[in-house]
Design an enzyme around this catalytic site. Structure first.
Site, PDB file in Angstrom:
ATOM      1  N   GLY A  82      39.107  96.854 -49.621  1.00  0.00           N
ATOM      2  CA  GLY A  82      39.425  98.247 -49.925  1.00  0.00           C
ATOM      3  C   GLY A  82      39.080  99.193 -48.804  1.00  0.00           C
ATOM      4  O   GLY A  82      39.946  99.853 -48.232  1.00  0.00           O
ATOM      5  N   ASP A  83      37.808  99.280 -48.450  1.00  0.00           N
ATOM      6  CA  ASP A  83      37.364 100.245 -47.445  1.00  0.00           C
ATOM      7  C   ASP A  83      37.996 100.018 -46.084  1.00  0.00           C
ATOM      8  O   ASP A  83      38.510 100.954 -45.461  1.00  0.00           O
ATOM      9  CB  ASP A  83      35.843 100.181 -47.291  1.00  0.00           C
ATOM     10  CG  ASP A  83      35.110 100.921 -48.403  1.00  0.00           C
ATOM     11  OD1 ASP A  83      35.766 101.636 -49.168  1.00  0.00           O
ATOM     12  OD2 ASP A  83      33.887 100.775 -48.493  1.00  0.00           O
ATOM     13  N   PHE A  84      37.954  98.788 -45.621  1.00  0.00           N
ATOM     14  CA  PHE A  84      38.335  98.546 -44.230  1.00  0.00           C
ATOM     15  C   PHE A  84      39.788  98.115 -44.042  1.00  0.00           C
ATOM     16  O   PHE A  84      40.516  98.733 -43.267  1.00  0.00           O
ATOM     17  CB  PHE A  84      37.373  97.533 -43.602  1.00  0.00           C
ATOM     18  CG  PHE A  84      36.017  98.114 -43.356  1.00  0.00           C
ATOM     19  CD1 PHE A  84      35.741  98.774 -42.177  1.00  0.00           C
ATOM     20  CD2 PHE A  84      35.022  98.052 -44.315  1.00  0.00           C
ATOM     21  CE1 PHE A  84      34.503  99.360 -41.940  1.00  0.00           C
ATOM     22  CE2 PHE A  84      33.775  98.629 -44.110  1.00  0.00           C
ATOM     23  CZ  PHE A  84      33.524  99.290 -42.920  1.00  0.00           C
TER      24      PHE A  84
END
Length: 380
Positions: free
Chosen positions: A155-157
């Site tokens: 998700g984040d990266f």
């Protein structure tokens, strides 16, 4: 003559935030963009995605400090907005109503977790929540166990920062043709779902039609899995999907022809996994490396981060361009280890390089480190 960095001359203003926004800024900096992070007064940053960046401190609730940011954005190329929906608008920095009117060439990259128009848009969340509602988390984890999130990588990266970076590049390409900037809206739900296109599109095929953890590529197959070796806690990865690679694996493991049941019958998979588990425990990881190095068995050691550091592992840019490569990743610039960028570091020089601004003439510094425009100072 040294090669031209592909994003040389691109001025990026990054509003300080958590992982995905800083990661997008890091990728831009690696390829030559000048990235200036905007920190809040008295902020204590734990962000380690700071390679190649500089910082200034601004108080966006202060009129003169707010004006300085507007002046910055009037001549910047990219703004990275890591905030939840509505925050920029409440700060008087609406992309369409304010920023793009002042600078039609500006690219405003807005990164959110949930979709801006979905049912979760006003809720707080983290990586695990975003991949949960995207449908991706439901496909991750061992058979019979609860869904398992692989850290905050998807998700984040991958679905967040890297996708936002791509959106910025697309907007820069578009601007080269149209002369106009635009708003780039990236979110981790759509980014993650897009990354999971392959398993999603194969839910009705033999590749991924079974329950979580029972498919070919998610831990179900004994010839696409990891195995502990003789030295406890050290593992070997196996990805011998094609018949010729599987044959090389079986040979390396020392099994004789006909000794193992056919892998094509899924009912045999538990027996194969048991045989592989027992055999890998007979040698150390280093010994298995000696067996499989240079072969086509698709078998490789599971290296740990501490081992890579101790060996002086060279971190390289995400992609190599032959004529316009990225900046070299030097040890004194964070390198493999990363590094903390203290608020205010290097920002004076960036302002001088970008606009020729000098402290005392074009801006002043408050006691808390925030930069402000002198009273009556007009915008650029």
């Amino acid at each position: 003559m040294s090669a031209q960095l592909p994003l040389a001359g691109v001025r990026v203003v990054e509003l300080a935030g958590l992982a995905p926004g800083p990661f997008a800024g890091l990728l831009l900096a690696d390829y030559g963009a000048s990235v200036l992070r905007i920190d809040r007064p008295k902020a204590v940053s734990a962000d380690q995605l700071t390679r190649g960046k500089t910082s200034i401190t601004l108080d966006l609730r202060d009129t003169s400090s707010h004006r300085l940011l507007l002046d910055l954005l009037s001549n910047a190329d990219v703004l990275i907005d890591p905030f939840r929906p509505g925050v920029l608008e409440r700060l008087g920095l609406s992309p369409k109503d304010v920023l793009l009117k002042r600078n039609p060439r500006l690219i405003v990259a807005r990164m959110t977790g949930f979709r801006r128009d979905g049912k979760y848009k006003d809720m707080a969340g983290h990586d695990i929540n975003y991949i949960a509602v995207s449908g991706v988390l439901s496909m991750l984890g061992r058979a019979g166990e609860r869904p398992h999130a692989p850290g905050n990588i998807i998700g984040d990266f991958a679905g967040g920062g890297a996708v936002c970076f791509q959106g910025i590049l697309l907007a820069l390409l578009s601007r080269a043709n149209t002369g106009r900037g635009q708003v780039v809206e990236a979110n981790m739900v759509d980014g993650s779902a897009y990354l999971a296109a392959m398993p999603r599109l194969n839910l009705e095929t033999p590749l991924w039609s079974d329950a979580r953890g029972k498919n070919m590529l998610d831990g179900g197959s004994p010839f696409y899995d990891t195995y502990e070796t003789k030295d406890e806690g050290k593992y070997f990865s196996v990805g011998a999907l094609e018949p010729q690679f599987y044959a090389a694996l079986i040979k390396g493991l020392g099994f004789q022809k006909g000794e193992l049941p056919s892998r094509d019958d899924r009912d045999n998979w538990p027996a194969l996994r048991e045989a592989f588990t027992k055999r890998f425990k007979e040698k150390t990881r280093a010994e298995w490396e000696a067996v499989f190095d240079g072969t086509d068995a698709c078998a490789a050691p599971v290296l740990e981060q501490s081992e890579l550091r101790q060996a002086g592992f060279e971190q390289r840019p995400i992609v190599h361009l032959s004529d316009t490569p990225a900046r070299p990743i030097a040890a004194d610039d964070g390198g493999w280890e990363g590094g903390i960028l203290a608020p205010g570091t290097g920002g004076d020089e960036t302002l001088k390089t970008w606009f020729g601004w000098e402290q005392g003439r074009d801006y002043e510094v408050r006691e808390d480190g925030a930069l402000v425009r002198p009273d009556g100072k007009s915008k650029l």
